[in-house]
Enzyme design. Structure first.
Site, mmCIF file in Angstrom:
data_model
loop_
_atom_site.group_PDB
_atom_site.id
_atom_site.type_symbol
_atom_site.label_atom_id
_atom_site.label_comp_id
_atom_site.label_asym_id
_atom_site.label_seq_id
_atom_site.Cartn_x
_atom_site.Cartn_y
_atom_site.Cartn_z
ATOM 1 N N CYS A 9 43.667 -28.994 -38.525
ATOM 2 C CA CYS A 9 43.051 -28.363 -39.695
ATOM 3 C C CYS A 9 42.937 -29.604 -40.627
ATOM 4 O O CYS A 9 42.128 -29.906 -41.750
ATOM 5 C CB CYS A 9 42.498 -27.692 -40.259
ATOM 6 N N HIS A 146 41.922 -24.513 -49.387
ATOM 7 C CA HIS A 146 42.414 -24.647 -47.781
ATOM 8 C C HIS A 146 41.766 -23.066 -47.413
ATOM 9 O O HIS A 146 40.838 -23.235 -46.841
ATOM 10 C CB HIS A 146 43.467 -24.475 -46.934
ATOM 11 N N GLU A 157 49.798 -19.780 -49.931
ATOM 12 C CA GLU A 157 49.075 -20.918 -50.651
ATOM 13 C C GLU A 157 48.887 -20.905 -52.031
ATOM 14 O O GLU A 157 49.180 -22.198 -53.132
ATOM 15 C CB GLU A 157 47.265 -21.757 -49.327
ATOM 16 N N LYS A 178 35.493 -21.598 -46.387
ATOM 17 C CA LYS A 178 35.473 -21.041 -45.322
ATOM 18 C C LYS A 178 34.690 -19.717 -44.234
ATOM 19 O O LYS A 178 34.816 -19.552 -43.821
ATOM 20 C CB LYS A 178 37.009 -20.992 -44.635
ATOM 21 N N HIS A 183 36.272 -21.960 -39.546
ATOM 22 C CA HIS A 183 36.860 -23.183 -39.721
ATOM 23 C C HIS A 183 36.480 -24.311 -39.125
ATOM 24 O O HIS A 183 37.236 -23.379 -37.601
ATOM 25 C CB HIS A 183 38.108 -22.747 -39.633
ATOM 26 N N PHE A 242 47.837 -25.936 -39.356
ATOM 27 C CA PHE A 242 48.829 -25.682 -38.475
ATOM 28 C C PHE A 242 49.482 -26.857 -37.736
ATOM 29 O O PHE A 242 49.833 -28.176 -37.785
ATOM 30 C CB PHE A 242 48.799 -25.269 -37.327
#
Length: 256
Positions: A9, A146, A157, A178, A183, A242
């Site tokens: 991502c 994110h 985060e 998101k 996502h 990821f």
């Protein structure tokens, strides 16, 4: 030259960063960076479900809840975005509509765990972007987070942003898209960068959706309930993938 970036991502942001570096260091006058993902198929759903990161909330419009206390995972989507990155001379020569300046870029890879992020390496990525932009953390006026909506990633985060911005985080507006868009996997950082560009250009920050009760472990200044009208010069776009790829892009408002 042409090549493909595959960084989960963070793919779109890494592609944009590589294009920026080529132009910045004189390897190209113009570069095109694009990203797309359309993984809405049963094998892909099955794979992400096995990782335990998909939301189980049954209402689609409510199931993506980044930074919310009741979040339980991400919601997959699909999308695409593309950017033309070029020198100022090149853009002006063709009469381009300049949206913003890429001021800084930083990336790291923690290689720690496939789905559990590492704050220290995220901090390094953001610090590198700030350093390349030649600005202090206090000059950043907005963060597009994110925010996957997973239990662990949002907390990490938030810790990263607190470590980078310190007391400035108390008044620094933070949002995430998101919850509205899902996502988008390989396309998510690119589409969210488009969102950040529009926010920077128009000075209007849309509120976080489904952020009804912010997780107290994520003590950030989230924009909630109503849009925030705010003019600022620098925005930070985070992309933490990821697999441990971390990317930060600093965008500067174009004033002409």
């Amino acid at each position: 030259s042409s090549f493909v970036v595959s960084c989960a991502c963070a793919t779109g942001a890494i592609a944009l960063g590589d294009a920026f570096m080529r132009v910045r260091f004189g390897l190209s006058d113009v570069a095109v960076a694009a990203c797309a993902d359309s993984g809405l198929d049963l094998p892909t759903f099955s794979a992400w479900n096995r990782l335990g990161v998909l939301s189980k909330i049954p209402e689609p419009e409510r199931s993506s809840r980044p930074f919310d206390l009741k979040r339980d995972g991400l919601v997959m989507g699909e999308g695409a975005a593309g950017f033309v990155v070029e020198t100022l001379d090149s853009a002006q020569a063709r009469g381009a509509d300049i949206l913003a300046e890429i001021a800084g870029y930083g990336s790291t890879c923690d290689a720690k765990h496939i789905v559990q992020p590492d704050s220290a390496q995220q901090v390094r990525a953001v610090a590198r972007a700030l350093d390349l932009a030649g600005i202090t953390p206090e000059q950043v006026g907005y963060v597009n987070a994110h925010g996957t909506g997973t239990e662990i990633a949002d907390v990490v985060e938030a810790a990263t942003l607190r470590a980078v911005f310190g007391a400035h985080a108390d008044q620094l507006p933070v949002t995430n898209t998101k919850a509205q868009l899902g996502h988008l996997m390989g396309a998510t950082s690119g589409v969210e960068t488009v969102t950040t560009l529009l926010i920077l250009k128009h000075g209007l920050i849309p509120p976080c959706q489904n952020l009804d009760e912010p997780d107290p472990r994520c003590p950030l200044n989230f924009v909630r309930h109503e849009p925030l009208v705010r003019r600022f010069d620098y925005a930070l776009k985070n992309s933490f993938a990821f697999g441990g790829t971390n990317c930060a892009v600093i965008l500067r408002r174009w004033a002409g």
